[in-house]
Design a protein around this motif. Structure first.
Motif, PDB file in Angstrom:
ATOM      1  N   SER A   1      12.223   9.546  34.851  1.00  0.00           N
ATOM      2  CA  SER A   1      11.198   8.875  35.661  1.00  0.00           C
ATOM      3  C   SER A   1       9.836   8.935  34.991  1.00  0.00           C
ATOM      4  O   SER A   1       8.967   8.086  35.244  1.00  0.00           O
ATOM      5  CB  SER A   1      11.120   9.516  37.053  1.00  0.00           C
ATOM      6  OG  SER A   1      12.350   9.358  37.744  1.00  0.00           O
ATOM      7  N   ALA A   2       9.643   9.954  34.128  1.00  0.00           N
ATOM      8  CA  ALA A   2       8.395  10.084  33.381  1.00  0.00           C
ATOM      9  C   ALA A   2       8.435   9.315  32.064  1.00  0.00           C
ATOM     10  O   ALA A   2       7.519   9.448  31.234  1.00  0.00           O
ATOM     11  CB  ALA A   2       8.107  11.561  33.120  1.00  0.00           C
ATOM     12  N   GLY A   3       9.483   8.523  31.879  1.00  0.00           N
ATOM     13  CA  GLY A   3       9.586   7.709  30.675  1.00  0.00           C
ATOM     14  C   GLY A   3      10.407   8.334  29.567  1.00  0.00           C
ATOM     15  O   GLY A   3      10.431   7.817  28.444  1.00  0.00           O
ATOM     16  N   GLY A   4      11.090   9.426  29.846  1.00  0.00           N
ATOM     17  CA  GLY A   4      11.831  10.137  28.820  1.00  0.00           C
ATOM     18  C   GLY A   4      13.224   9.580  28.567  1.00  0.00           C
ATOM     19  O   GLY A   4      13.772   8.808  29.368  1.00  0.00           O
ATOM     20  N   ALA A   5      13.802  10.020  27.444  1.00  0.00           N
ATOM     21  CA  ALA A   5      15.161   9.638  27.063  1.00  0.00           C
ATOM     22  C   ALA A   5      16.054  10.866  27.180  1.00  0.00           C
ATOM     23  O   ALA A   5      15.815  11.874  26.517  1.00  0.00           O
ATOM     24  CB  ALA A   5      15.179   9.104  25.639  1.00  0.00           C
ATOM     25  N   ILE A   6      17.075  10.774  28.034  1.00  0.00           N
ATOM     26  CA  ILE A   6      17.959  11.916  28.292  1.00  0.00           C
ATOM     27  C   ILE A   6      19.346  11.585  27.784  1.00  0.00           C
ATOM     28  O   ILE A   6      19.900  10.512  28.075  1.00  0.00           O
ATOM     29  CB  ILE A   6      18.025  12.264  29.796  1.00  0.00           C
ATOM     30  CG1 ILE A   6      16.669  12.760  30.291  1.00  0.00           C
ATOM     31  CG2 ILE A   6      19.078  13.327  30.060  1.00  0.00           C
ATOM     32  CD1 ILE A   6      15.763  11.657  30.749  1.00  0.00           C
ATOM     33  N   LEU A   7      19.918  12.524  27.044  1.00  0.00           N
ATOM     34  CA  LEU A   7      21.297  12.393  26.582  1.00  0.00           C
ATOM     35  C   LEU A   7      22.125  13.440  27.305  1.00  0.00           C
ATOM     36  O   LEU A   7      21.831  14.635  27.243  1.00  0.00           O
ATOM     37  CB  LEU A   7      21.376  12.614  25.063  1.00  0.00           C
ATOM     38  CG  LEU A   7      22.766  12.517  24.424  1.00  0.00           C
ATOM     39  CD1 LEU A   7      23.369  11.135  24.648  1.00  0.00           C
ATOM     40  CD2 LEU A   7      22.695  12.827  22.927  1.00  0.00           C
ATOM     41  N   TRP A   8      23.163  12.980  28.010  1.00  0.00           N
ATOM     42  CA  TRP A   8      24.036  13.857  28.791  1.00  0.00           C
ATOM     43  C   TRP A   8      25.442  13.737  28.193  1.00  0.00           C
ATOM     44  O   TRP A   8      26.068  12.683  28.254  1.00  0.00           O
ATOM     45  CB  TRP A   8      24.043  13.423  30.254  1.00  0.00           C
ATOM     46  CG  TRP A   8      24.662  14.403  31.200  1.00  0.00           C
ATOM     47  CD1 TRP A   8      25.849  15.041  31.068  1.00  0.00           C
ATOM     48  CD2 TRP A   8      24.114  14.866  32.453  1.00  0.00           C
ATOM     49  NE1 TRP A   8      26.094  15.860  32.132  1.00  0.00           N
ATOM     50  CE2 TRP A   8      25.036  15.776  33.005  1.00  0.00           C
ATOM     51  CE3 TRP A   8      22.945  14.588  33.152  1.00  0.00           C
ATOM     52  CZ2 TRP A   8      24.830  16.408  34.229  1.00  0.00           C
ATOM     53  CZ3 TRP A   8      22.737  15.218  34.365  1.00  0.00           C
ATOM     54  CH2 TRP A   8      23.665  16.126  34.900  1.00  0.00           C
ATOM     55  N   ILE A   9      25.946  14.825  27.595  1.00  0.00           N
ATOM     56  CA  ILE A   9      27.227  14.779  26.898  1.00  0.00           C
ATOM     57  C   ILE A   9      28.287  15.541  27.679  1.00  0.00           C
ATOM     58  O   ILE A   9      28.115  16.726  28.000  1.00  0.00           O
ATOM     59  CB  ILE A   9      27.117  15.346  25.467  1.00  0.00           C
ATOM     60  CG1 ILE A   9      26.058  14.562  24.670  1.00  0.00           C
ATOM     61  CG2 ILE A   9      28.464  15.290  24.756  1.00  0.00           C
ATOM     62  CD1 ILE A   9      25.881  15.045  23.237  1.00  0.00           C
ATOM     63  N   CYS A  10      29.384  14.843  27.974  1.00  0.00           N
ATOM     64  CA  CYS A  10      30.532  15.436  28.666  1.00  0.00           C
ATOM     65  C   CYS A  10      31.689  15.582  27.688  1.00  0.00           C
ATOM     66  O   CYS A  10      31.741  14.914  26.660  1.00  0.00           O
ATOM     67  CB  CYS A  10      30.948  14.560  29.856  1.00  0.00           C
ATOM     68  SG  CYS A  10      29.650  14.307  31.091  1.00  0.00           S
ATOM     69  N   ASN A  11      32.633  16.426  28.038  1.00  0.00           N
ATOM     70  CA  ASN A  11      33.749  16.705  27.141  1.00  0.00           C
ATOM     71  C   ASN A  11      34.974  15.815  27.378  1.00  0.00           C
ATOM     72  O   ASN A  11      35.888  15.806  26.555  1.00  0.00           O
ATOM     73  CB  ASN A  11      34.171  18.169  27.257  1.00  0.00           C
ATOM     74  CG  ASN A  11      33.096  19.112  26.749  1.00  0.00           C
ATOM     75  OD1 ASN A  11      32.379  18.797  25.802  1.00  0.00           O
ATOM     76  ND2 ASN A  11      32.967  20.273  27.381  1.00  0.00           N
ATOM     77  N   THR A  12      35.016  15.105  28.485  1.00  0.00           N
ATOM     78  CA  THR A  12      36.141  14.210  28.777  1.00  0.00           C
ATOM     79  C   THR A  12      35.611  12.890  29.323  1.00  0.00           C
ATOM     80  O   THR A  12      34.491  12.817  29.860  1.00  0.00           O
ATOM     81  CB  THR A  12      37.107  14.824  29.815  1.00  0.00           C
ATOM     82  OG1 THR A  12      36.420  14.982  31.060  1.00  0.00           O
ATOM     83  CG2 THR A  12      37.637  16.175  29.340  1.00  0.00           C
ATOM     84  N   VAL A  13      36.426  11.860  29.202  1.00  0.00           N
ATOM     85  CA  VAL A  13      36.026  10.544  29.701  1.00  0.00           C
ATOM     86  C   VAL A  13      35.850  10.572  31.210  1.00  0.00           C
ATOM     87  O   VAL A  13      34.870  10.029  31.747  1.00  0.00           O
ATOM     88  CB  VAL A  13      37.076   9.478  29.297  1.00  0.00           C
ATOM     89  CG1 VAL A  13      36.777   8.147  29.980  1.00  0.00           C
ATOM     90  CG2 VAL A  13      37.102   9.307  27.782  1.00  0.00           C
TER      91      VAL A  13
END
Length: 853
Positions: free
Chosen positions: A518-530
């Motif tokens: 919301s503050a304009g940032g780029a977030i990468l969220w990595i999961c281990n399974t589909v």
């Protein structure tokens, strides 16, 4: 005098003679050998001698079992009745490869070659269709020739005709060299096997070599033209380019090499094995390519193959490689992308049509030529290629055409990236590949940010006690040049960066992602399974107010949809950040390596230390002003149980508690990782603590709970069995395995099925889920194949009963496959799905697997 045919015309009449075809193929081989002059000098052969040996490959076509396949030839030579009465097509050897093997062995021995050399040369020349026909025999036994009819009945002395033809070939190429003593371990043996197959494919191409009887075209001129048109001519390298000229400039002006890059280019001076260990984002790719350029310019290499762990990483590196190639070889064909799906990125015409024989059963051979010259595999033969490590590893296992890959890679600079990411099965094959390539005059450059000392010693085959103060520095270059080890070379590390480490509840991570985005940032969220990634994506969508850009990327999307998402998010999270607005990308492991993503905040599920460090390589990767967070931070999703609780639980309970990730990574390694990282709650220093984190995770120690030791033993036993299986599959004298990426080169405990997704189809046409249309006919079409494969996903095989594979798809598919009809609501209707399973496909989510009772 009888003229023996090698190819028939489309009308089924005898065409080009055996001798003419042998000469054509030999000239192609000679030209290909001349293009790698430093290699054949290394092998101590002359190009003319290699051309003559290759030309012998189809001598076996002078046999009743082959000549009898052309009815018009039998009629013209008044042999139709003799052939019928003698049962030429049933009672004689119809496999001309076996006959070639037998006669070549006889001829070479008569020509003065040692039996030990003749048996191997005959074996590889007779295997030119991809499979070894008859293993070499120490007693000199060769394939038996079945001829239950007398010479008088046919009027032909078949063996005499073959030997005369062989001598005629020998005379054509002017062979008078002293025979060589070769063994099965001699690298040139399998290089020659690959040269023979490739030369035969080109020598059979009707675009360059006429099928007509009596064709008087110059074989050498035709060979030269064919090699040039197909794109196998040696590249012309621009000399004396500086590092800045090789890689352009960055936002600060000139792109000067750092200390690690300078030392790599000064150290990698000839064929050998080199390991470059350096932090993520330090420019290992540029260091390797810079060294490769120097070797190409010096005539010590004939091309480059860049091998990566996944297709997604291959696609990204390919773009960078093309820019590099435009600078060093602007007149050459662009670098090829090489992996199982790379051909889907380009439109292939049906221009290449292998010679089809109306009377000989050539469907399999035609398909081989089609695969190699008009799809991804041709790229491996081209001077420059980028692709998966699997394509190179198929040179190690006993797969059909393994020797074509050895030929294709010989003498090149082979860059193997992210070598730490492979399990013991694939890792064992990688170690074998390194030795094979080194013997073939390659320069092997291995890149890793997270290599343990133990793994390095395995790769370089160095003593276990070689770990010294010199070899624990970081960055580090180790290896050997022309079999001679050099002293480890340390380099100046980049500026230290402290990363805040937090273990948080899923809900807390969700709040953090929304707040930063919301503050304009780029977030990468990595999961281990589909499935975990899909669930997290939906949760974020529910929490978002619609002003945030939220994306999902994983492997269960059709190629068209995944390609569009990769392009969008690589640009959004890339170095320029032109579309960087508040956004969240949820992904699986496809983004954790060799991908230039730059996130403000990283959220990840627990994974082994080396994988976590790779994921950290996407965090604050570039210098960027105006980030909405004060410092780089990684949020690791908390486990349901505490460390103390996990130490008290049974091994079975631990696996259950870890959830889906325990089936992706070894549970024992996850436990050790958790223990190590929970001691770093005050943050970690990159790159200063990389070595410490890795060694503390994988070092042996005492005092662990019994359940942990049980999990360790299971991990060790599984790895040992996998390593042994890799060695077994690398026994090239075994029956040939299927030549398919990922099947022999990876251990997949969860086999998959290819699922073709349509909205409508019949036996004549299909409308696919991306809106494209294909029409089926009796003639193979590359465009149809491309359209079909761009609308295919992999689904777990255990969710299906025996699939129904009937229909027009067989010509275009390998292995198990099924066809699903996607409705307007996304529900996939498919035959053969087990009870309790339903499938959904949408462009946004990809393939969703639902289980119910």
């Amino acid at each position: 005098m009888i003229q023996f045919w090698a190819k028939t015309t489309p009308e089924g009449f005898p065409g080009i003679s055996v001798f003419k075809h042998l000469v054509n193929t030999g000239c192609v081989a000679r030209r290909l050998a001349e293009a790698s002059s430093f290699l054949i000098e290394r092998f101590q052969f002359r190009a003319t001698e290699l051309g003559a040996l290759v030309a012998l490959h189809d001598l076996g076509k002078i046999s009743p079992g082959f000549q009898g396949k052309c009815e018009q030839w039998l009629i013209a030579n008044k042999l139709a009745t003799v052939a019928k009465n003698g049962n030429w097509l049933g009672g004689t050897e119809t496999d001309h490869g076996k006959v070639s093997h037998a006669v070549i062995q006889d001829f070479l021995i008569e020509a003065g070659w040692p039996r030990s050399a003749a048996k191997y040369l005959a074996t590889v020349l007779g295997a030119h269709h991809g499979r070894i026909k008859f293993p070499p025999n120490d007693r000199g036994i060769r394939p038996p020739l079945i001829a239950p009819f007398s010479e008088e009945r046919s009027g032909i002395d078949w063996q005499s005709e073959r030997l005369q033809c062989a001598q005629k070939v020998w005379n054509y190429f002017g062979i008078n060299e002293v025979p060589k003593n070769l063994t099965g371990d001699t690298p040139v043996i399998w290089w020659l096997a690959g040269l023979t197959t490739v030369a035969d494919w080109i020598g059979s191409d009707e675009r360059f070599f006429s099928l007509a009887i009596g064709d008087d075209s110059d074989p050498d001129a035709c060979a030269k033209e064919a090699i040039s048109v197909i794109g196998l001519a040696p590249p012309t390298i621009v000399p004396d380019l500086t590092f800045e000229q090789l890689f352009g400039s960055d936002s600060n002006g000139s792109f000067s090499p750092n200390d690690m890059q300078r030392k790599a280019m000064a150290t990698i001076i000839g064929p050998g094995v080199y390991v470059i260990e350096a932090p993520m984002g330090m420019g290992k790719t540029e260091a390797a390519l810079g060294a490769a350029y120097q070797l190409l310019a010096a005539g010590k290499a004939c091309g480059i193959y860049f091998a990566l762990p996944t297709q997604a990483t291959s696609n990204r590196i390919h773009l960078r490689m093309c820019d590099f190639l435009n600078r060093i070889a602007p007149a050459s064909e662009a670098g090829r992308l090489v992996h199982g799906n790379s051909w889907l990125l380009n439109s292939f015409s049906d221009e290449y049509k292998p010679a089809r024989n109306a009377t000989e059963k050539t469907e399999q051979d035609a398909r081989s030529g089609r695969d190699w010259f008009a799809s991804a595999k041709r790229a491996l033969l081209a001077p420059f290629g980028v692709g998966t490590v699997d394509q190179a590893l198929l040179a190690v296992v006993a797969a059909k055409h393994f020797f074509v890959r050895r030929f294709a890679l010989a003498g090149k600079v082979v860059i193997i990236d992210e070598v730490h990411s492979y399990d013991l099965y694939t890792g064992t094959l990688v170690d074998m590949l390194i030795k094979i390539l080194e013997d073939l005059g390659c320069t092997i450059i291995i890149l890793s940010a997270t290599l343990t000392a133990k793994r390095r010693t395995q790769i370089l085959a160095t003593p276990k006690n070689s770990i010294t103060s010199e070899t624990i520095s970081y960055p580090l270059l180790t290896g050997r040049t022309e079999q001679i080890p050099f002293s480890p070379v340390s380099a100046t590390p980049p500026a230290s960066k402290k990363i805040i480490v937090e273990f948080v509840q899923p809900e807390t991570a969700l709040d953090a992602a929304i707040t930063v985005a919301s503050a304009g940032g780029a977030i990468l969220w990595i999961c281990n399974t589909v499935s975990a990634a899909q669930r997290q994506f939906l949760l974020l969508q529910q929490r978002s107010d619609g002003n945030l850009k939220i994306g999902l990327l994983h492997s269960r999307m059709i190629f068209s949809h995944r390609e569009a998402r990769e392009t969008e998010w690589m640009e959004r999270f890339g170095k320029s950040g032109a579309t960087r607005c508040g956004s969240i990308l949820v992904s699986t492991q496809v983004v954790e390596q060799s991908v230039d993503l730059d996130a403000d905040l990283l959220i990840t599920e627990l994974a082994p230390t080396d994988m976590l460090l790779q994921r950290l390589g996407r965090l604050w990767r570039h210098d960027r002003k105006g980030r909405p967070v004060a410092a780089p931070r990684v949020c690791i999703i908390k486990e349901k149980n505490t460390q103390d609780e996990l130490r008290e639980m049974s091994s079975k309970a631990i696996v259950s508690a870890l959830g889906g990730k325990a089936y992706v990574y070894a549970p024992y390694v996850l436990l050790r990782t958790l223990e190590v990282w929970q001691k770093k709650m005050d943050g970690i220093i990159i790159p200063g603590e990389v070595r410490e984190l890795l060694e503390n995770t994988y070092c042996e120690r005492d005092g662990e709970p019994a359940s942990w030791r049980q999990l360790f033993n299971e991990w060790f036993s599984t790895d040992s069995a996998n390593g042994f299986k890799a060695q077994m599959n690398a026994n090239i004298w075994l029956p040939a395995l299927i030549d398919q990426e990922g099947v022999q080169t990876r251990l997949n405990e969860w086999p998959t099925i290819s699922l073709i997704l349509c909205t409508e189809h019949s036996n004549h046409y299909a409308i696919f889920v991306d809106g494209s249309v294909a029409h089926f006919s009796a003639v193979f079409s590359y465009e149809t194949a491309r359209t079909l494969h761009r609308n295919m996903v992999k689904a777990p095989l255990h969710h299906f009963n025996l699939p129904d594979e009937k229909g027009p798809w067989g010509e275009y598919m390998y292995g198990a496959h099924a066809v699903g009809i996607v409705g307007a609501d996304g529900v996939v209707q498919i035959n053969g799905l087990k009870d309790g399973i339903s499938l959904l496909y949408t462009e946004e989510l990809g393939l969703v697997v639902n289980k119910f009772r």
